[in-house]
Design a protein around this motif. Sequence first.
Motif, PDB file in Angstrom:
ATOM      1  N   MET A   1       0.655  -0.945  -0.055  1.00 21.96           N
ATOM      2  CA  MET A   1      -0.038  -0.069   0.078  1.00 21.96           C
ATOM      3  C   MET A   1       1.013   1.448   0.079  1.00 21.96           C
ATOM      4  N   PRO A   2       1.980   1.410   0.801  1.00 24.28           N
ATOM      5  CA  PRO A   2       2.670   2.749   0.633  1.00 24.28           C
ATOM      6  C   PRO A   2       3.162   3.042  -0.764  1.00 24.28           C
ATOM      7  N   ALA A   3       3.493   2.040  -1.611  1.00 23.85           N
ATOM      8  CA  ALA A   3       4.188   2.503  -2.984  1.00 23.85           C
ATOM      9  C   ALA A   3       2.907   3.104  -3.894  1.00 23.85           C
ATOM     10  N   LEU A   4       1.602   2.203  -3.512  1.00 21.60           N
ATOM     11  CA  LEU A   4       0.623   2.822  -4.362  1.00 21.60           C
ATOM     12  C   LEU A   4       0.155   4.140  -3.683  1.00 21.60           C
ATOM     13  N   THR A   5       0.045   4.205  -2.623  1.00 20.39           N
ATOM     14  CA  THR A   5      -0.348   5.756  -2.004  1.00 20.39           C
ATOM     15  C   THR A   5       0.446   6.967  -2.406  1.00 20.39           C
ATOM     16  N   GLY A   6       1.880   6.382  -2.275  1.00 21.47           N
ATOM     17  CA  GLY A   6       3.060   7.260  -2.844  1.00 21.47           C
ATOM     18  C   GLY A   6       2.542   7.659  -4.532  1.00 21.47           C
ATOM     19  N   MET A   7       2.321   6.667  -5.256  1.00 23.42           N
ATOM     20  CA  MET A   7       2.167   7.185  -6.478  1.00 23.42           C
ATOM     21  C   MET A   7       1.013   7.884  -6.644  1.00 23.42           C
ATOM     22  N   LEU A   8      -0.099   7.604  -5.915  1.00 26.29           N
ATOM     23  CA  LEU A   8      -1.289   8.499  -5.988  1.00 26.29           C
ATOM     24  C   LEU A   8      -1.024   9.882  -5.692  1.00 26.29           C
ATOM     25  N   VAL A   9      -0.414  10.133  -4.379  1.00 28.26           N
ATOM     26  CA  VAL A   9       0.138  11.353  -4.162  1.00 28.26           C
ATOM     27  C   VAL A   9       0.738  12.040  -5.113  1.00 28.26           C
ATOM     28  N   ASP A  10       1.761  11.599  -5.635  1.00 26.33           N
ATOM     29  CA  ASP A  10       2.667  12.178  -6.789  1.00 26.33           C
ATOM     30  C   ASP A  10       1.844  12.559  -7.887  1.00 26.33           C
ATOM     31  N   VAL A  11       1.005  11.904  -8.400  1.00 25.87           N
ATOM     32  CA  VAL A  11       0.029  12.262  -9.446  1.00 25.87           C
ATOM     33  C   VAL A  11      -0.859  13.479  -9.199  1.00 25.87           C
ATOM     34  N   VAL A  12      -1.341  13.386  -7.980  1.00 23.10           N
ATOM     35  CA  VAL A  12      -2.119  14.644  -7.553  1.00 23.10           C
ATOM     36  C   VAL A  12      -1.083  15.905  -7.410  1.00 23.10           C
ATOM     37  N   TRP A  13      -0.224  15.645  -7.045  1.00 27.17           N
ATOM     38  CA  TRP A  13       0.885  16.695  -6.870  1.00 27.17           C
ATOM     39  C   TRP A  13       1.382  17.214  -8.089  1.00 27.17           C
ATOM     40  N   TRP A  14       1.598  16.417  -9.176  1.00 25.29           N
ATOM     41  CA  TRP A  14       2.097  16.668 -10.479  1.00 25.29           C
ATOM     42  C   TRP A  14       0.611  17.427 -11.027  1.00 25.29           C
ATOM     43  N   LEU A  15      -0.530  16.982 -10.952  1.00 24.22           N
ATOM     44  CA  LEU A  15      -1.599  17.765 -11.442  1.00 24.22           C
ATOM     45  C   LEU A  15      -1.833  19.188 -10.787  1.00 24.22           C
ATOM     46  N   GLU A  16      -1.449  19.188  -9.423  1.00 26.33           N
ATOM     47  CA  GLU A  16      -1.414  20.470  -8.790  1.00 26.33           C
ATOM     48  C   GLU A  16      -0.688  21.500  -9.440  1.00 26.33           C
ATOM     49  N   SER A  17       0.635  21.049  -9.656  1.00 27.42           N
ATOM     50  CA  SER A  17       1.777  21.784  -9.946  1.00 27.42           C
ATOM     51  C   SER A  17       1.770  22.223 -11.490  1.00 27.42           C
ATOM     52  N   CYS A  18       1.030  21.540 -12.283  1.00 27.62           N
ATOM     53  CA  CYS A  18       1.246  21.729 -13.768  1.00 27.62           C
ATOM     54  C   CYS A  18       0.986  22.919 -14.487  1.00 27.62           C
ATOM     55  N   GLY A  19       1.514  23.342 -15.034  1.00 24.82           N
ATOM     56  CA  GLY A  19       1.165  24.479 -15.994  1.00 24.82           C
ATOM     57  C   GLY A  19      -0.164  24.358 -16.817  1.00 24.82           C
ATOM     58  N   ASP A  20      -0.657  25.579 -17.321  1.00 24.74           N
ATOM     59  CA  ASP A  20      -1.693  25.382 -18.146  1.00 24.74           C
ATOM     60  C   ASP A  20      -1.368  24.825 -19.447  1.00 24.74           C
ATOM     61  N   GLU A  21      -0.144  25.000 -19.841  1.00 21.46           N
ATOM     62  CA  GLU A  21       0.410  24.321 -21.094  1.00 21.46           C
ATOM     63  C   GLU A  21       0.505  22.678 -21.179  1.00 21.46           C
ATOM     64  N   GLU A  22       0.617  22.325 -19.782  1.00 32.41           N
ATOM     65  CA  GLU A  22       1.018  20.925 -19.647  1.00 32.41           C
ATOM     66  C   GLU A  22      -0.485  20.074 -19.713  1.00 32.41           C
ATOM     67  N   VAL A  23      -1.370  20.614 -18.699  1.00 31.78           N
ATOM     68  CA  VAL A  23      -2.666  20.106 -18.584  1.00 31.78           C
ATOM     69  C   VAL A  23      -3.643  20.798 -18.427  1.00 31.78           C
ATOM     70  N   ASP A  24      -4.784  20.877 -18.954  1.00 32.38           N
ATOM     71  CA  ASP A  24      -5.852  21.864 -19.093  1.00 32.38           C
ATOM     72  C   ASP A  24      -6.119  21.825 -17.468  1.00 32.38           C
ATOM     73  N   PRO A  25      -6.442  23.403 -16.983  1.00 35.50           N
ATOM     74  CA  PRO A  25      -6.631  23.469 -15.529  1.00 35.50           C
ATOM     75  C   PRO A  25      -8.228  22.874 -15.141  1.00 35.50           C
ATOM     76  N   ASP A  26      -9.231  22.742 -16.260  1.00 35.65           N
ATOM     77  CA  ASP A  26     -10.318  22.264 -15.775  1.00 35.65           C
ATOM     78  C   ASP A  26     -10.344  20.766 -15.656  1.00 35.65           C
ATOM     79  N   SER A  27      -9.409  20.167 -16.373  1.00 38.20           N
ATOM     80  CA  SER A  27      -9.411  18.824 -16.619  1.00 38.20           C
ATOM     81  C   SER A  27      -8.618  18.369 -15.358  1.00 38.20           C
ATOM     82  N   ALA A  28      -7.560  18.958 -15.029  1.00 38.79           N
ATOM     83  CA  ALA A  28      -6.944  18.679 -13.412  1.00 38.79           C
ATOM     84  C   ALA A  28      -7.610  19.058 -12.264  1.00 38.79           C
ATOM     85  N   VAL A  29      -8.564  19.778 -12.304  1.00 38.66           N
ATOM     86  CA  VAL A  29      -9.268  20.038 -11.192  1.00 38.66           C
ATOM     87  C   VAL A  29     -10.487  18.467 -11.172  1.00 38.66           C
ATOM     88  N   LYS A  30     -10.885  18.508 -12.355  1.00 35.44           N
ATOM     89  CA  LYS A  30     -11.916  17.423 -12.372  1.00 35.44           C
ATOM     90  C   LYS A  30     -11.447  16.050 -11.966  1.00 35.44           C
TER      91      LYS A  30
END
Length: 92
Positions: A1-30
């Motif tokens: 579970m630690p590896a999966l949890t860490g990976m999930l947090v990393d994905v959310v962290w990445w989405l939160e820190s992405c610029g608008d040119e990397e990921v559409d902000p509305d899609s990231a929020v959804k």
Amino acid sequence: MPALTGMLVDVVWWLESCGDEEVDPDSAVKIMESVGGELLRLPSGQRERLVQVLVALAEAEQDPARRDFLKGFPFAIGMVEDEDGSGRGCLT
């Protein structure tokens, strides 16, 4: 579970820190809302275990920014409320 949890947090962290040119902000929020919603639907025992894993990962984390994100993750998605009931804060 630690590896999966860490990976999930990393994905959310990445989405939160992405610029608008990397990921559409509305899609990231959804996506982040969907992840948070699914985690909140976990049975209480599984949510408690997830918080325990987040605490352990935060304690072992060397990167201060990721450690802070791990500590704040359960508050940010509404799994844990802090003392004033706002739902924001950090794990100790």
